[in-house]
Design a protein around this motif. Sequence first.
Motif, PDB file in Angstrom:
ATOM      1  N   LYS A   7       3.693  -2.928  -9.481  1.00 42.56           N
ATOM      2  CA  LYS A   7       4.260  -3.653  -8.336  1.00 42.56           C
ATOM      3  C   LYS A   7       5.601  -3.068  -7.882  1.00 42.56           C
ATOM      4  N   LEU A   8       6.058  -2.057  -8.588  1.00 43.85           N
ATOM      5  CA  LEU A   8       7.330  -1.427  -8.228  1.00 43.85           C
ATOM      6  C   LEU A   8       7.139  -0.442  -7.088  1.00 43.85           C
ATOM      7  N   ARG A   9       8.095  -0.439  -6.178  1.00 42.09           N
ATOM      8  CA  ARG A   9       8.093   0.525  -5.089  1.00 42.09           C
ATOM      9  C   ARG A   9       9.486   1.144  -4.992  1.00 42.09           C
ATOM     10  N   HIS A  10       9.541   2.470  -5.143  1.00 42.98           N
ATOM     11  CA  HIS A  10      10.819   3.173  -5.071  1.00 42.98           C
ATOM     12  C   HIS A  10      11.124   3.552  -3.628  1.00 42.98           C
ATOM     13  N   PHE A  11      12.419   3.642  -3.334  1.00 44.05           N
ATOM     14  CA  PHE A  11      12.847   4.008  -1.993  1.00 44.05           C
ATOM     15  C   PHE A  11      12.802   5.525  -1.811  1.00 44.05           C
ATOM     16  N   HIS A  70       0.818  -1.217   0.000  1.00 40.21           N
ATOM     17  CA  HIS A  70       0.000   0.000   0.000  1.00 40.21           C
ATOM     18  C   HIS A  70       0.851   1.265   0.000  1.00 40.21           C
ATOM     19  N   LYS A  71       2.154   1.134   0.290  1.00 41.04           N
ATOM     20  CA  LYS A  71       3.021   2.309   0.374  1.00 41.04           C
ATOM     21  C   LYS A  71       3.454   2.765  -1.022  1.00 41.04           C
ATOM     22  N   THR A  72       3.539   4.076  -1.204  1.00 37.98           N
ATOM     23  CA  THR A  72       4.011   4.594  -2.488  1.00 37.98           C
ATOM     24  C   THR A  72       5.533   4.667  -2.519  1.00 37.98           C
ATOM     25  N   GLU A  73       6.160   4.918  -1.378  1.00 35.41           N
ATOM     26  CA  GLU A  73       7.613   4.891  -1.244  1.00 35.41           C
ATOM     27  C   GLU A  73       7.965   4.067  -0.006  1.00 35.41           C
ATOM     28  N   ILE A  74       9.103   3.395  -0.059  1.00 37.54           N
ATOM     29  CA  ILE A  74       9.471   2.519   1.047  1.00 37.54           C
ATOM     30  C   ILE A  74      10.841   2.885   1.611  1.00 37.54           C
ATOM     31  N   GLU A  75      11.154   2.317   2.770  1.00 40.72           N
ATOM     32  CA  GLU A  75      12.458   2.457   3.390  1.00 40.72           C
ATOM     33  C   GLU A  75      13.072   1.077   3.535  1.00 40.72           C
ATOM     34  N   VAL A  76      14.381   1.048   3.766  1.00 41.38           N
ATOM     35  CA  VAL A  76      15.065  -0.235   3.911  1.00 41.38           C
ATOM     36  C   VAL A  76      14.465  -1.034   5.063  1.00 41.38           C
ATOM     37  N   SER A  77      14.046  -0.342   6.110  1.00 38.93           N
ATOM     38  CA  SER A  77      13.473  -1.024   7.272  1.00 38.93           C
ATOM     39  C   SER A  77      12.156  -1.735   6.954  1.00 38.93           C
ATOM     40  N   ASP A  78      11.526  -1.389   5.821  1.00 37.08           N
ATOM     41  CA  ASP A  78      10.287  -2.057   5.412  1.00 37.08           C
ATOM     42  C   ASP A  78      10.552  -3.452   4.841  1.00 37.08           C
ATOM     43  N   LEU A  79      11.793  -3.715   4.451  1.00 37.31           N
ATOM     44  CA  LEU A  79      12.118  -4.984   3.800  1.00 37.31           C
ATOM     45  C   LEU A  79      12.314  -6.094   4.828  1.00 37.31           C
ATOM     46  N   ASN A  80      11.975  -7.294   4.418  1.00 36.94           N
ATOM     47  CA  ASN A  80      12.242  -8.493   5.218  1.00 36.94           C
ATOM     48  C   ASN A  80      13.166  -9.378   4.398  1.00 36.94           C
ATOM     49  N   ARG A  99      23.566  -9.185  -5.878  1.00 37.67           N
ATOM     50  CA  ARG A  99      23.163  -9.950  -4.695  1.00 37.67           C
ATOM     51  C   ARG A  99      23.901  -9.416  -3.459  1.00 37.67           C
ATOM     52  N   ASP A 100      25.227  -9.216  -3.594  1.00 38.14           N
ATOM     53  CA  ASP A 100      26.009  -8.727  -2.468  1.00 38.14           C
ATOM     54  C   ASP A 100      25.554  -7.335  -2.055  1.00 38.14           C
ATOM     55  N   GLY A 101      25.153  -6.527  -3.036  1.00 34.56           N
ATOM     56  CA  GLY A 101      24.630  -5.205  -2.723  1.00 34.56           C
ATOM     57  C   GLY A 101      23.370  -5.276  -1.874  1.00 34.56           C
ATOM     58  N   ILE A 102      22.465  -6.202  -2.202  1.00 37.73           N
ATOM     59  CA  ILE A 102      21.234  -6.372  -1.425  1.00 37.73           C
ATOM     60  C   ILE A 102      21.563  -6.817  -0.003  1.00 37.73           C
ATOM     61  N   LEU A 103      22.502  -7.764   0.122  1.00 31.86           N
ATOM     62  CA  LEU A 103      22.890  -8.241   1.450  1.00 31.86           C
ATOM     63  C   LEU A 103      23.519  -7.111   2.265  1.00 31.86           C
ATOM     64  N   ASN A 104      24.289  -6.242   1.621  1.00 30.10           N
ATOM     65  CA  ASN A 104      24.857  -5.087   2.317  1.00 30.10           C
ATOM     66  C   ASN A 104      23.765  -4.103   2.720  1.00 30.10           C
ATOM     67  N   LEU A 105      22.792  -3.925   1.837  1.00 32.00           N
ATOM     68  CA  LEU A 105      21.676  -3.017   2.109  1.00 32.00           C
ATOM     69  C   LEU A 105      20.887  -3.480   3.334  1.00 32.00           C
ATOM     70  N   CYS A 106      20.716  -4.796   3.445  1.00 30.20           N
ATOM     71  CA  CYS A 106      19.909  -5.367   4.531  1.00 30.20           C
ATOM     72  C   CYS A 106      20.790  -5.992   5.609  1.00 30.20           C
ATOM     73  N   LYS A 107      22.016  -5.491   5.752  1.00 32.18           N
ATOM     74  CA  LYS A 107      23.009  -6.152   6.612  1.00 32.18           C
ATOM     75  C   LYS A 107      22.610  -6.210   8.081  1.00 32.18           C
ATOM     76  N   SER A 108      21.680  -5.334   8.494  1.00 29.34           N
ATOM     77  CA  SER A 108      21.276  -5.340   9.903  1.00 29.34           C
ATOM     78  C   SER A 108      20.296  -6.466  10.218  1.00 29.34           C
ATOM     79  N   GLN A 109      19.792  -7.127   9.163  1.00 28.00           N
ATOM     80  CA  GLN A 109      18.807  -8.183   9.375  1.00 28.00           C
ATOM     81  C   GLN A 109      19.472  -9.554   9.349  1.00 28.00           C
TER      82      GLN A 109
END
Length: 313
Positions: A257-261, A177-187, A201-211
Amino acid sequence: MTITQLQYVLAVAEHKNFTLAAEKCFVTQPTLSMQIQKIEEELNVLIFDRSKKPIQLTDIGQKIVNQAKNIVIEADRIKDIVEHQKGFIGGEFRLGIIPTIMPTLLPMFLNNFIKKYPKIRLIIEELNTDDILLRLKNGHLDAAIAATPLEDEKIKEIVLYYEPFVAYIPENYVISHKTEIEVSDLNLDDILLLQDGHCFRDGILNLCKSQSVSTKNTFQLESGSFETLIKLVDEGLGTTLLPYLHTLDLKEKDQSKLRHFKEPKPAREVSLIYPKNELKIHIIDALRTTISGVVKGAIAFQNVQIISPIQKK
């Protein structure tokens, strides 16, 4: 001793096999062996330990190879100087491109480039970042296009553009439902990833490194294809992240289905990279100018957060 003999030595040092080295140098194996024997006799040393399989460099042989690389590079530089002085932009040029950039960027600039520089014989290979770096250092590529920064002291990088990450979210997903998202919205548990070896792939893992990643998933998939990941998201099996340029080719129904940050948008830095010896720099400059000209209108993001393509431990 001749430049050709030194090139033969470098070929054997790389392939650790006289027959294979001869094939790569387009000469017969006896010819190559004889020329290497001549240089060994002239120097009165053994460059290779032929008793070992595969063939190994002797200690003095390793020092000779290190110097031979410099000599061959400087010999090639003389040709560059002459061609540059004559204003000639042509000859063979070997370019590597990583798989997550090749399908979207290459069609944008290739036609313009070959029309503008018809005397250049462009040889393009799709390679992952590790292979690109190895081939650049071995002299088997003249330049490459990859995600940066790579933090390699032997490689120069010229930034071409910044490409944001874009989330591809299935309908009725918790953040759809969100028009823009944040990294914290990702699981991270829900994100379908490219297979190991892809810097995206490594970029995504770095982006979500706190999870942390859960082990409770009912399946695990790592694909080499964005198309596969998109189809699985469409089936409701997770989410994924795409490079911005890849989203431009999606069908209209999938664009929803696209959501920009939110800004600063997480993004990858895409650069033209080449060895610090700067051989064929006039062709590298021509390539940079052509690519910059065509991407300027398609992608112009500045307020971004650069995500490293090197997986952080």
